[in-house]
Design an enzyme around this catalytic site. Sequence first.
Site, PDB file in Angstrom:
ATOM      1  N   LYS A 160       0.831  -1.202   0.000  1.00  0.00           N
ATOM      2  CA  LYS A 160       0.000   0.000   0.000  1.00  0.00           C
ATOM      3  C   LYS A 160       0.872   1.261   0.000  1.00  0.00           C
ATOM      4  O   LYS A 160       2.024   1.224   0.439  1.00  0.00           O
ATOM      5  CB  LYS A 160      -0.887   0.032   1.255  1.00  0.00           C
ATOM      6  CG  LYS A 160      -1.984  -1.005   1.301  1.00  0.00           C
ATOM      7  CD  LYS A 160      -2.765  -0.877   2.601  1.00  0.00           C
ATOM      8  CE  LYS A 160      -3.875  -1.917   2.694  1.00  0.00           C
ATOM      9  NZ  LYS A 160      -4.967  -1.668   1.737  1.00  0.00           N
TER      10      LYS A 160
ATOM     11  N   ARG B 109     -10.832 -10.940   1.219  1.00  0.00           N
ATOM     12  CA  ARG B 109     -11.765 -11.892   0.614  1.00  0.00           C
ATOM     13  C   ARG B 109     -11.209 -13.318   0.648  1.00  0.00           C
ATOM     14  O   ARG B 109     -11.979 -14.283   0.625  1.00  0.00           O
ATOM     15  CB  ARG B 109     -12.102 -11.452  -0.812  1.00  0.00           C
ATOM     16  CG  ARG B 109     -10.952 -11.460  -1.785  1.00  0.00           C
ATOM     17  CD  ARG B 109     -11.194 -10.545  -2.981  1.00  0.00           C
ATOM     18  NE  ARG B 109     -11.096  -9.145  -2.616  1.00  0.00           N
ATOM     19  CZ  ARG B 109     -11.301  -8.127  -3.453  1.00  0.00           C
ATOM     20  NH1 ARG B 109     -11.621  -8.372  -4.712  1.00  0.00           N
ATOM     21  NH2 ARG B 109     -11.193  -6.881  -3.047  1.00  0.00           N
TER      22      ARG B 109
ATOM     23  N   GLU C  66      -6.652  -9.273   0.148  1.00  0.00           N
ATOM     24  CA  GLU C  66      -6.474 -10.434   1.024  1.00  0.00           C
ATOM     25  C   GLU C  66      -7.687 -10.747   1.877  1.00  0.00           C
ATOM     26  O   GLU C  66      -7.897 -11.896   2.280  1.00  0.00           O
ATOM     27  CB  GLU C  66      -5.253 -10.209   1.930  1.00  0.00           C
ATOM     28  CG  GLU C  66      -5.489  -9.404   3.203  1.00  0.00           C
ATOM     29  CD  GLU C  66      -5.998  -7.992   2.959  1.00  0.00           C
ATOM     30  OE1 GLU C  66      -6.772  -7.496   3.802  1.00  0.00           O
ATOM     31  OE2 GLU C  66      -5.641  -7.376   1.941  1.00  0.00           O
TER      32      GLU C  66
END
Length: 494
Positions: free
Chosen positions: A277, A351, A349
């Site tokens: 990120k 899900r 991640e």
Amino acid sequence: MNISSANENISDYPSDAAIIGLFEDKDFIQEIKAIDTKLDGLIKKLITKSEISRGFGEIREIHTFSHIKPERLIVIGLGPSQEFSTAKLRLLMAKVIRYCENRNLQNISSLLHWHEDHSDFKKVTQALTEGLLLGIYQFDRYKKNKKEVNEINFVITEIEKSHIETIDEGIKTGEITANSTNLCRDFINEPANVLTPTEFSSRITQYLKHPNLNIEILGSKEMQDLGMNAALGVAKGSTQPPKLIIIDYQGCRGNTANTVTYIGKGITFDSGGISLKPALNMGDMKGDMSGAAVVISATKAIAELNLEVNLKTIVIATENMPGGAAQKPGDIVVSMSGKSIEIDNTDAEGRLILADAITYARKLGAQKIVDVATLTGAISVALGNVYAGIFGNDQPMIDKLISVGKNCGEKFWQLPLSPDYAKQNDSVVADIKNTGGRLAGSITAAEFLHVFVEDTPWVHIDIAGTARSRKNTYLREGATGIAVRTLVDLVSDI
């Protein structure tokens, strides 16, 4: 903060301040008329001179100079009576209790029903209590120089003795739901170096103690034996071991038809993994376990309220970190369901762990599933920080959740599911891939989960846009605890 009731007339009850509320379009109720008479009509005079506004949320403090037992009045504007609701009552109580806190007022009294239509004493008292406790909450345990605040005693006065028992029930219910919501906020606000998956599971066993609750904590070995390779793939980059947490609440033993399963996303820190990120606001990713905090805290409240339902709560807790062993874009994992998943983006991640949790829930016989997750940034683009997004395959359950949420002052907006969106998750090399591209990102994420839910009645709640507040308004900056109170009420009705 102590909240209690007193069978007293508010003008005869000694306090630092008495709270009264005034509607724009209603005459004073009898208790307020009596107060104004003892103050020689001061309230009406100040309204006439526009020194008291009855607009919603306006606050004016008046000293009583010993004409009545409270030392001062705190007059709050309620706005138009037709627009008033328990949701607005919560907001007002949060605002007024912070006003009292800033003024260092310790002993507060208040009327409960500000016009004759407020006949549901328990419901109104519960909302008032929730507003007070949610509004005064502050996460400051790591501050050395804290502002010294005296404990507030808040007393609801009621002249009819027959109403006191109902008011006390409302206080008790409101304390349970609000304190559970604040526990959720504590979980989310904790830094990730403290609230690791191991510490998270330890605190769950510490805080959720009830004779009808059974808690089971499984580690990576047991998860491997279950075939939870989608979840374990997320955990590979972290030195912190993952945990599978199963909480079983039996409030209606023997009634197997009365069973609901709550599932929460439990990423205790999400760096994005190899698909790292951006640095900006990455610290907020300590709250990527908000869904888990919500379902766990709701379970605590449901048990303490002794609701006559059976509930299973499932959480997979792990970190998503980059590292030498971390899974990589292009990897393929075989989930617990047997379906293979192409890892298109390691930052998708949540899900993956939910897929295995859903499969596990179905293996345990789940009849209805509600999952809660800070699943996608796309939901913030679609709905901002006002509404949480909901999806599902069971319209009556979705409608009930929206209705219950409205009563709780929590907003949910349904977004569509469609095979046309599901196609975006198609993979050339596996059964499915874990992202569907930038378009309709929150919908394709829900469609990913839909594959593992199959035909089980299911609702998915994406709280990524609403789990945190940056405004010092109804709730102080930080975790909101959205959906805890909704899930407490929902479980009795689905």
